[in-house]
Design an enzyme around this catalytic site. Structure first.
Site, PDB file in Angstrom:
ATOM      1  N   ASP A  48       0.834  -1.195   0.000  1.00 30.70           N
ATOM      2  CA  ASP A  48       0.000   0.000   0.000  1.00 30.70           C
ATOM      3  C   ASP A  48       0.876   1.255   0.000  1.00 30.70           C
ATOM      4  OD1 ASP A  48      -2.984   0.957   0.774  1.00 30.70           O
ATOM      5  OD2 ASP A  48      -1.500   2.223   1.760  1.00 30.70           O
ATOM      6  N   TYR A  53       2.813   9.851  -0.144  1.00 32.14           N
ATOM      7  CA  TYR A  53       3.921   9.280   0.643  1.00 32.14           C
ATOM      8  C   TYR A  53       5.268   9.576  -0.022  1.00 32.14           C
ATOM      9  CZ  TYR A  53       0.227   6.256   2.686  1.00 32.14           C
ATOM     10  OH  TYR A  53      -0.900   5.750   3.279  1.00 32.14           O
ATOM     11  N   LYS A  78      -2.879   6.130  -3.961  1.00 31.76           N
ATOM     12  CA  LYS A  78      -3.987   7.037  -3.610  1.00 31.76           C
ATOM     13  C   LYS A  78      -3.789   8.402  -4.248  1.00 31.76           C
ATOM     14  CE  LYS A  78      -3.848   4.660   0.781  1.00 31.76           C
ATOM     15  NZ  LYS A  78      -2.396   4.461   0.998  1.00 31.76           N
ATOM     16  N   HIS A 111      -7.555   9.825  -1.477  1.00 24.98           N
ATOM     17  CA  HIS A 111      -6.851   9.680  -0.191  1.00 24.98           C
ATOM     18  C   HIS A 111      -7.665  10.185   1.015  1.00 24.98           C
ATOM     19  CE1 HIS A 111      -2.527   9.185   1.444  1.00 24.98           C
ATOM     20  NE2 HIS A 111      -3.401   8.897   2.376  1.00 24.98           N
TER      21      HIS A 111
END
Ligand code: A2P
Length: 272
Positions: A48, A53, A78, A111
């Site tokens: 994931d 990120y 996301k 997200h």
């Protein structure tokens, strides 16, 4: 069969490994690369990540270098939380594919219902526009399942009422002591699968006395109790660790928590 090799089936028939590796706060470069490689080496087949990120390139590189066929690994990314437009979502998705160096993605999620910089802002129209772009990508075969993250019942209803495809997944923070029963019940009603991020409460649950007592009773660790708790609730936990011993431990959850012990864990109040 070991839990790490087991799958959940989403509403569209796509299967997803029950345990995934979370990569939030895993640094781009060597840290993310080695962490993902280590997880894949130890049996994980579900990774994931997210645009936000900033580690997609390292995650994608590790997946390629693992030598495991792409279609044996379930990868989620996301859409960044501030992108709330149709064209913005299409463009961001292409950037995600490029960063990962993939031909397709397994799961793509909005997200959050609002930009992280404006938590609580009403973005109903923007979420619908972004989701409509994801529906087009889904229909074209570039994404195998689509969904949302951090959505509460009213945000979910906005998508269901104004879009065509009921989200396949809602990924939410879920761990012992965090009451998500209303959102989980709403997802269940609409056949939306719930993924649990931060199943260890970002690590803070591991000091909890009652969880440690339960771990002693079962001869496992507190982390394993936390992860198994999410599985007993029918959700897919996404524990994050950059340490190989913990990556292995977090997937080694082949035991069952008895209903009476789940009831004890259900009563624990978040103490942080
Ligand atoms: P680290 O990455 O240094 O191993 P969550 O998945 O709930 O977000 O929790 C992640 C946090 O918990 C990270 O700080 C991670 O640290 C730590 N962690 C993950 N697995 C374990 C484990 N089995 N034992 C102890 N700490 C862990």
């Amino acid at each position: 069969m070991k839990v790490i090799n087991q799958y959940f089936t989403l509403s569209n028939g796509v299967t997803m490994p029950k345990i995934g590796l979370g990569t939030w706060q895993v640094k781009d470069g060597d840290e993310a690369y080695q962490t993902v490689l280590s997880a894949l080496k130890n049996g994980y087949r579900h990774i994931d990540t997210a645009e936000g990120y900033r580690n997609e390139a390292s995650v994608g590189r590790a997946i390629k270098d693992s030598g495991i066929p792409r279609n044996e690994i379930f990868v989620t990314s996301k859409l960044e939380s501030h992108i709330k437009s149709y064209d913005g979502a299409l463009k961001a998705f292409e950037e995600t594919l490029k960063a990962l160096d993939f031909e397709y993605l397994d799961l793509f999620l909005i997200h959050a219902p609002w930009p992280w910089s404006e938590v609580g802002k009403e973005c109903n129209e923007g979420n619908v526009q972004a989701y409509k772009a994801m529906e087009v990508l889904y229909k074209s075969g570039k994404i195998r399942a689509i969904g949302i993250s951090n959505f509460s019942p009213e945000h979910i209803d906005n998508i269901i009422d104004n879009c065509e495809i009921v989200p396949h997944v809602n990924q939410i923070a879920y761990f012992i002591g965090l009451d998500q029963s209303a959102t989980i019940a709403h997802c269940k009603k609409h056949n939306i699968f719930v993924e649990a991020y931060s199943p260890l409460g970002t690590g803070r649950l591991l000091k909890n006395v009652q969880i440690n007592q339960m771990a002693d009773k079962y001869g496992v660790t507190a982390a394993q109790i936390c992860i198994r708790y999410c599985l007993e609730k029918g959700t897919a936990p996404l524990p994050k660790s950059t340490h190989e011993d913990r990556i292995i431990m977090n997937a080694d959850v082949d035991f069952e928590i008895k209903p009476e012990d789940m009831a004890i864990l259900d009563k624990i109040k978040k103490d942080f």
